[in-house]
Design a protein around this motif. Sequence first.
Motif, PDB file in Angstrom:
ATOM      1  N   GLY A 127       3.304   7.330  13.390  1.00  0.00           N
ATOM      2  CA  GLY A 127       4.124   7.043  12.228  1.00  0.00           C
ATOM      3  C   GLY A 127       5.477   6.492  12.601  1.00  0.00           C
ATOM      4  O   GLY A 127       5.813   6.326  13.778  1.00  0.00           O
ATOM      5  N   ASN A 136      -0.715  15.026   3.681  1.00  0.00           N
ATOM      6  CA  ASN A 136       0.227  13.911   3.761  1.00  0.00           C
ATOM      7  C   ASN A 136       0.038  13.050   2.512  1.00  0.00           C
ATOM      8  O   ASN A 136      -0.767  13.378   1.644  1.00  0.00           O
ATOM      9  N   CYS A 190       4.079   1.845   6.472  1.00  0.00           N
ATOM     10  CA  CYS A 190       3.296   2.860   7.180  1.00  0.00           C
ATOM     11  C   CYS A 190       1.978   3.149   6.482  1.00  0.00           C
ATOM     12  O   CYS A 190       0.914   3.192   7.121  1.00  0.00           O
ATOM     13  N   HIS A 191       2.017   3.360   5.190  1.00  0.00           N
ATOM     14  CA  HIS A 191       0.809   3.760   4.479  1.00  0.00           C
ATOM     15  C   HIS A 191      -0.213   2.628   4.418  1.00  0.00           C
ATOM     16  O   HIS A 191      -1.427   2.877   4.427  1.00  0.00           O
ATOM     17  N   THR A 251       5.685   8.694  17.715  1.00  0.00           N
ATOM     18  CA  THR A 251       6.298   8.313  16.446  1.00  0.00           C
ATOM     19  C   THR A 251       7.566   7.548  16.784  1.00  0.00           C
ATOM     20  O   THR A 251       8.301   7.937  17.695  1.00  0.00           O
ATOM     21  N   ALA A 266      -0.441   5.049   8.845  1.00  0.00           N
ATOM     22  CA  ALA A 266       0.500   5.856   9.624  1.00  0.00           C
ATOM     23  C   ALA A 266       1.368   6.700   8.701  1.00  0.00           C
ATOM     24  O   ALA A 266       1.489   6.428   7.506  1.00  0.00           O
ATOM     25  N   HIS A 267       1.993   7.718   9.261  1.00  0.00           N
ATOM     26  CA  HIS A 267       2.903   8.568   8.511  1.00  0.00           C
ATOM     27  C   HIS A 267       4.270   7.904   8.340  1.00  0.00           C
ATOM     28  O   HIS A 267       4.748   7.199   9.227  1.00  0.00           O
ATOM     29  N   ARG A 324      -0.479   9.493   2.661  1.00  0.00           N
ATOM     30  CA  ARG A 324      -0.819   8.130   3.087  1.00  0.00           C
ATOM     31  C   ARG A 324      -1.577   7.354   2.007  1.00  0.00           C
ATOM     32  O   ARG A 324      -1.671   6.136   2.069  1.00  0.00           O
TER      33      ARG A 324
END
Length: 543
Positions: free
Chosen positions: A283, A400, A331-332, A258, A336-337, A402
């Motif tokens: 992420g 999460n 990220c989304h 990350t 990714a987080h 995402r």
Amino acid sequence: MAKRQDGDTQVGVDGNIEVLAQAEGQDQVLTPAALRFLAGLHRRFEAARQSRLDARAAHQAHFDAGGLPDFRADTVAIRNGSWKVAPLPQALLDRRVEITGPVDPKMVINALNSGAKVYMADFEDSTSPTWDNLIAGQRALTGAVAGTLEFTAVGADGSTGKHYTLRPFEEQAVLMVRPRGWHLDEKHVRIDGAPMSASLFDLGLFAFHNSDVLAAKDRGPYFYLPKLQSMEEAQLWNDVIDHVERELRLVPGQIKVTVLIETLPAVFEMDEILHALRTRIAGLNCGRWDYVFSYIKTFRRHRDKVLPERAQVTMTQPFLKAYSELLIQTCHKRGAHAMGGMAAQIPISGDEAANEVAMAKVRADKLREVTAGHDGTWVAHPALIPLAREIFDERMPTPNQRHVLREDVWATRDDLIKPSLGTISRAGFEGNVEVCVRYLAAWLDGNGCVPIHWLMEDAATAEIARTQLWQWLHSDGLHLDDGTPVDFALLERAFLNLPGRLGDRARLPGASRINEGIGVLDRLTHADVLEDFLTLPAYARLD
């Protein structure tokens, strides 16, 4: 074979690798095989590291001359592409609350047992990199991975206190390790006559000793990568980790990372950083305190970008709101987080009203993060974990977020660099002096994570205070909110007033080095050029 020269405590392997210090248990960590592995990393990647550091200096010279950071014209295809990062491992799907802290044995045990989803073991901002701390930290983490780590507290009088042990593996937080940044050397290890990268030392040793066990448990190894400024720096990390996987015979992509977006230049290259690490990145994280520090440092010569005192620079300020929401969107979009930032507050004992005010700030911050679409958040104190978890559990029933694409976000270059409005009070100015001095004293004494006025201060928060002082003092025409000029006479008065703010000095971490801390801060603030990191000159004073 390794050989020790008892007179100067050097260790040589094949005549070209030297270790210039000794610590308890060092031979278990710096085995001949481990040293050869580190030497291989140094020889393969040191030239590239120095090239990246040269590029940083060139970019800063551009900013000092009036230039502004912006999205890159040569990477439009990456930003406009439809690619995604590799699928995430099961252990990293739910990261709703992460705890961070240094790598001493007691902290490692308490953090892994804390009930957080992830523990980020921090060799960087919350660890003072004394040789004893680094070796003890590597030993503690290896013991934790093996499940054998224990710790017994010992009182000042030698009495035995509480005994700490690990919970069963299934009940522990997922371990992630943050090595030191690319800009730092490890002066105690020299390869072919040159100090090696602190980043490669920290990551390399942990991977060398723990990869097999962690891979067998499907737990990585996992790392947090700090203070990147460009996609090229991310690509260098990717090349390093590819090499580590080959040398340690790991499956390609086994190591996951990350990246902390904690520098202003990096926010303009988030797509590119994800792309460079796309086979292994889990992420990005809003490293908010270092980000504010980086904003000040980047615009150190820009009179129109001076920030108000730290307490007024909150995540609701437009430039920080734009940064965090663009990170979520980026990220989304890529699978990714998007991790939220640190709550620096710690519980206030003995004052219920003040504690409730502090906890209300934490609640508001975590509610803002989960509502915006973050997939998790950071806390610095175990007592904040239930509070943060409750908020994320209520608003994020899925592992999460995402699926929250934040297509409504539109953050321009100007949105990301617009300074926040506010003032500088006398209390704010003197508070910066106090935080810098107390943190430097503790850091020089071997403690990198220090509670000050019920906030957990680390190198990042101390850097905000230090760079603000430098910029305020080197910007003509600034005044406090009471009309007092911000000048070096004000700094001298703050130093004179410091004993009254400190109270009983003997009770403070690093008490014997308070005067040394004052001297370091005085020199740093008077310097014509802002030092990139306070830990660079301070590191020369360690050990």
